[in-house]
Enzyme design. Sequence first.
Site, PDB file in Angstrom:
ATOM      1  N   LYS A   1      -4.864   7.912  -1.652  1.00  0.00           N
ATOM      2  CA  LYS A   1      -3.721   7.188  -2.212  1.00  0.00           C
ATOM      3  C   LYS A   1      -4.027   6.907  -3.669  1.00  0.00           C
ATOM      4  O   LYS A   1      -5.193   6.845  -4.075  1.00  0.00           O
ATOM      5  CB  LYS A   1      -3.514   5.862  -1.466  1.00  0.00           C
ATOM      6  CG  LYS A   1      -2.100   5.344  -1.539  1.00  0.00           C
ATOM      7  CD  LYS A   1      -1.188   6.117  -0.594  1.00  0.00           C
ATOM      8  CE  LYS A   1       0.235   5.669  -0.650  1.00  0.00           C
ATOM      9  NZ  LYS A   1       1.029   6.313   0.408  1.00  0.00           N
TER      10      LYS A   1
HETATM   11  P1  NAD Z   1      11.208   3.812  -3.481  1.00  0.00           P
HETATM   12  O1  NAD Z   1      10.605   3.270  -4.706  1.00  0.00           O
HETATM   13  O2  NAD Z   1      11.965   5.078  -3.511  1.00  0.00           O
HETATM   14  O3  NAD Z   1      12.162   2.708  -2.798  1.00  0.00           O
HETATM   15  C1  NAD Z   1      11.752   1.396  -2.564  1.00  0.00           C
HETATM   16  C2  NAD Z   1      12.931   0.548  -2.098  1.00  0.00           C
HETATM   17  O4  NAD Z   1      12.450  -0.783  -1.831  1.00  0.00           O
HETATM   18  C3  NAD Z   1      14.027   0.392  -3.145  1.00  0.00           C
HETATM   19  O5  NAD Z   1      15.286   0.292  -2.507  1.00  0.00           O
HETATM   20  C4  NAD Z   1      13.676  -0.943  -3.818  1.00  0.00           C
HETATM   21  O6  NAD Z   1      14.810  -1.579  -4.404  1.00  0.00           O
HETATM   22  C5  NAD Z   1      13.136  -1.733  -2.642  1.00  0.00           C
HETATM   23  N1  NAD Z   1      12.184  -2.753  -3.080  1.00  0.00           N
HETATM   24  C6  NAD Z   1      11.198  -2.608  -4.001  1.00  0.00           C
HETATM   25  N2  NAD Z   1      10.534  -3.762  -4.151  1.00  0.00           N
HETATM   26  C7  NAD Z   1      11.113  -4.645  -3.310  1.00  0.00           C
HETATM   27  C8  NAD Z   1      10.871  -6.007  -3.029  1.00  0.00           C
HETATM   28  N3  NAD Z   1       9.915  -6.702  -3.642  1.00  0.00           N
HETATM   29  N4  NAD Z   1      11.650  -6.616  -2.101  1.00  0.00           N
HETATM   30  C9  NAD Z   1      12.623  -5.929  -1.452  1.00  0.00           C
HETATM   31  N5  NAD Z   1      12.914  -4.640  -1.693  1.00  0.00           N
HETATM   32  C10 NAD Z   1      12.149  -4.008  -2.609  1.00  0.00           C
HETATM   33  O7  NAD Z   1       9.965   3.921  -2.441  1.00  0.00           O
HETATM   34  P2  NAD Z   1       9.854   4.853  -1.161  1.00  0.00           P
HETATM   35  O8  NAD Z   1       9.229   6.126  -1.554  1.00  0.00           O
HETATM   36  O9  NAD Z   1      11.135   4.841  -0.416  1.00  0.00           O
HETATM   37  O10 NAD Z   1       8.750   4.063  -0.325  1.00  0.00           O
HETATM   38  C11 NAD Z   1       9.081   2.922   0.458  1.00  0.00           C
HETATM   39  C12 NAD Z   1       7.941   2.643   1.442  1.00  0.00           C
HETATM   40  O11 NAD Z   1       7.747   3.790   2.268  1.00  0.00           O
HETATM   41  C13 NAD Z   1       6.595   2.345   0.811  1.00  0.00           C
HETATM   42  O12 NAD Z   1       5.892   1.438   1.647  1.00  0.00           O
HETATM   43  C14 NAD Z   1       5.898   3.690   0.853  1.00  0.00           C
HETATM   44  O13 NAD Z   1       4.485   3.565   0.833  1.00  0.00           O
HETATM   45  C15 NAD Z   1       6.398   4.211   2.184  1.00  0.00           C
HETATM   46  N6  NAD Z   1       6.340   5.669   2.351  1.00  0.00           N
HETATM   47  C16 NAD Z   1       6.967   6.504   1.469  1.00  0.00           C
HETATM   48  C17 NAD Z   1       6.937   7.875   1.686  1.00  0.00           C
HETATM   49  C18 NAD Z   1       7.666   8.856   0.805  1.00  0.00           C
HETATM   50  O14 NAD Z   1       7.714  10.044   1.155  1.00  0.00           O
HETATM   51  N7  NAD Z   1       8.279   8.428  -0.285  1.00  0.00           N
HETATM   52  C19 NAD Z   1       6.231   8.389   2.784  1.00  0.00           C
HETATM   53  C20 NAD Z   1       5.614   7.513   3.673  1.00  0.00           C
HETATM   54  C21 NAD Z   1       5.687   6.155   3.445  1.00  0.00           C
END
Ligand code: NAD
Length: 421
Positions: free
Chosen positions: A111
Amino acid sequence: MESRPEFDSQMYNEAVGQFNRVAALMGLDDNVADRLRVPQKSTVVSFPFRHDNYTEVETIFGYRVQHLTTMGPTKGGIRFDTDVDLGEVAALAMWMTWKTAIVGVPFGGAKGGVRINPMNLSRAELQRVTRRFTMEIINVIGPDKDIPAPDLGTNEQVMAWLMDTYSQHIGHAVPAIVTGKPPALGGSVARREATGRGLMFLLPQAAQAVDLNPDGATVAVHGFGNVGRYAAIAGKDMKAKVVAVSDISGAVYNPDGLDVEAAAKWVDENRFLEGYPDADFIDEADIFGLDVDVLVPAAIQNVLRGDNAGDVKAKLVIEGANNPTTLEADDMLREKGVFIVPDILANAGGVTVSYFEWVQDVQKYFWSENETVGRLREIMTRAFDDVHAIARLENVDMRTAALIKGIRRVADAKLVRGVFP
Ligand code: NAD
């Protein structure tokens, strides 16, 4: 266990706490267990970042942690977030190890993180931070060594800049250095949707476990970024009724069902959900207590905690974000009879299609969307069945069962490789 102050943080302690509990349950070899508690390589960098105004130069911290190099290159996203620290990145790298093992892709966990608020950055600033961070970690990443991907606060464009920076350094294009990049650079079709879609592929099996009809099941999704948006769209495509989605600005709720595509278009045009006209606007934190069948936390960590787990009315929690549920909330939800599909299983669709992307880049041979999505569905649904079978056999919850599956595979590999020298 000796204390490991380098990584001390809430998330790392939770990751190790989960690991210790399951290692004891499995009777895991103590030497292997101790080796798996700490990442194999951790890189901490600090670098200067010049703001657009040309007067301010900020010192920024960045991290790349490689938890396990036993079974192949390491793999894991890079997050840009204000709170990120070494312990958080180490915890996420450890979970990536279990995740890759659960879906059976030949990687170890890694990571990365940069401690910065991406929402405050201009496009030019975002590009400068990305390129400089890439240079700082250039010697520890590589297509056969460690392959980054998007995560919280990063996206396809950031991956394209990372790929370009690495390729400039090497002297030729190296698409396989990163996954989750745009298809024009060798990104896989269906990678963008993969995490959210993969998660929703598990809805029918999870619903069956709690006697819920997935058709018309009501769903609330916390987070409307990459994971949340495509989970909501896939949910709607699968005939579930998505009634609420949220982002950092708040949540939109319509008990008759949201037009998720229209909400996504609104966010594309207005950046945040706030102001979206065809729904009630509620507090983002109120989404957890809504009267829905399925709750999908898909934003950030530690959102289901001791203080709000009691409010949850959903029968199913499918975890899109990493570590959205604290250990305390996990116990409380289980006691209430909530069926939790844990993050390391539910959000593994992202790393699965990242693996497909890497294979396609290395072979220089690209698959169709149908082929990619079909293989994703097959791997996700089989992983669910495997984990569910362990849960029934060992009489444990799905999180414990998923950890048993992941840890077992990794421990087997460690034992047959032996200790060098
Ligand atoms: P992203 O940045 O695309 O989206 C994040 C979302 O969360 C947005 O809607 C944002 O407004 C909201 N957000 C951010 N901070 C916040 C807060 N303090 N309170 C409430 N809402 C908040 O991120 P993502 O890629 O969708 O990732 C989201 C989660 O999924 C993370 O935990 C990440 O580690 C996990 N994840 C992502 C992937 C991937 O392929 N992108 C894969 C596995 C896991």
